[in-house]
Design an enzyme around this catalytic site. Structure first.
Site, short mmCIF file in Angstrom:
data_model
loop_
_atom_site.label_atom_id
_atom_site.label_comp_id
_atom_site.label_asym_id
_atom_site.label_seq_id
_atom_site.Cartn_x
_atom_site.Cartn_y
_atom_site.Cartn_z
N SER A 112 0.74 -0.98 0.05
CA SER A 112 -0.05 0.05 0.02
C SER A 112 0.98 1.23 -0.01
CB SER A 112 -0.89 -0.14 1.39
OG SER A 112 -1.53 1.37 1.52
N TYR A 154 -3.31 -1.02 10.42
CA TYR A 154 -2.99 -1.01 8.88
C TYR A 154 -1.76 -0.62 8.47
CZ TYR A 154 -4.11 -0.90 3.74
OH TYR A 154 -4.12 -1.05 2.48
#
Length: 264
Positions: free
Chosen positions: A156, A169
């Protein structure tokens, strides 16, 4: 996968995946679905893993002339034995399996000072531990038979930045990028390349919270040199490239697909 004596001579043929099978986790929807279909269009058969139903994806894969071996499986709290079983099932169904796309993931939003241990462990578990367990079992199976392969981890842009109110996350995606490099250092010499794709802000369920605020949505879009949010199909070229002979000398790398977000 590694270059070999039967490496295609045509530049376009370098990207073809006929005669190979790819495992894609989290394949039922979103980024996983788009990558599974892209791999199928390039000629690969698909082993699809997801906790959600996979019948619709299987139909879409098969409409592209590829086979789809669908396994509905909960990838949370995955033990080494369970990972080995899943990889073994994939290889039994498709002995030519040589690509693993670790895409399944989750996100829990909230201020770091109020993040529960349950939320922390749930995110780290699925986003970081599960990819390691699957990659470990996959690489062991391939090296046991001398089969070259490619592991593609879906990282990401939060592998490079902290984000806001997504501490678990961000930690998991930073960890996944480090894991990608660490595994590449160990496994490439044995024929298993390990790379990552780092998507930017995509029009998926994960970003719904951002898009509910029109002002925030537009401000984020304005930061992107591409002047638009990404679509799941924007990952098609990246995943086919990293799965194919075209990237045969690429390992330990991360390919950002973010519309230029990180360049700002």
């Amino acid at each position: 996968m590694q270059p070999s004596r039967d490496r295609p001579s045509s530049s376009l043929d370098l990207f073809r995946l006929h005669g190979r099978t790819a495992i894609v986790t989290g394949a039922a929807r979103g980024l996983g679905r788009a990558m599974a279909l892209a791999l199928a269009e390039a000629g690969a058969d698909i082993v699809a893993l997801d906790a959600a139903p996979l019948a619709e994806l299987a139909r879409e894969v098969e409409s592209r002339g590829a086979l789809c071996h669908a396994h509905q499986a909960d990838l949370r709290s995955l033990s080494p034995a369970a990972a080995q079983e899943l990889i073994g099932q994939a290889l039994s169904a498709a002995p030519d399996t040589c690509v693993l796309v670790n895409n399944a993931g989750t996100i829990r939003r909230g201020p770091a000072m109020r993040t529960s241990a349950e939320d922390w462990h749930a995110v780290i578990d699925l986003n970081l531990t599960t990819p390691f367990m699957l990659a470990q079992a996959f690489a062991q199976a391939l090296t046991d038979t001398g089969t070259p392969g490619s592991v593609i981890n879906v990282a990401s842009i939060n592998s490079f930045q902290g984000g806001v109110e997504v501490p678990a996350y961000a930690a998991s995606k930073h960890g996944l990028l480090g894991l990608t490099r660490a595994l590449a250092n160990e496994w490439t010499a044995h024929g298993v390349r390990v790379n990552a794709i780092a998507p930017g802000y995509m029009l998926t369920d994960f970003t719904a919270a951002h898009r509910q605020d029109a002002t925030k949505y537009e401000a984020m879009r304005d930061r992107m040199p591409a002047d638009r949010w990404g679509d799941a199909d924007d990952l098609a070229g990246a995943v086919v490239y990293l799965a194919s002979y075209a990237s045969g000398y690429v390992t330990g790398s991360v390919l950002t697909v973010d519309g230029g977000w990180l360049a700002r």
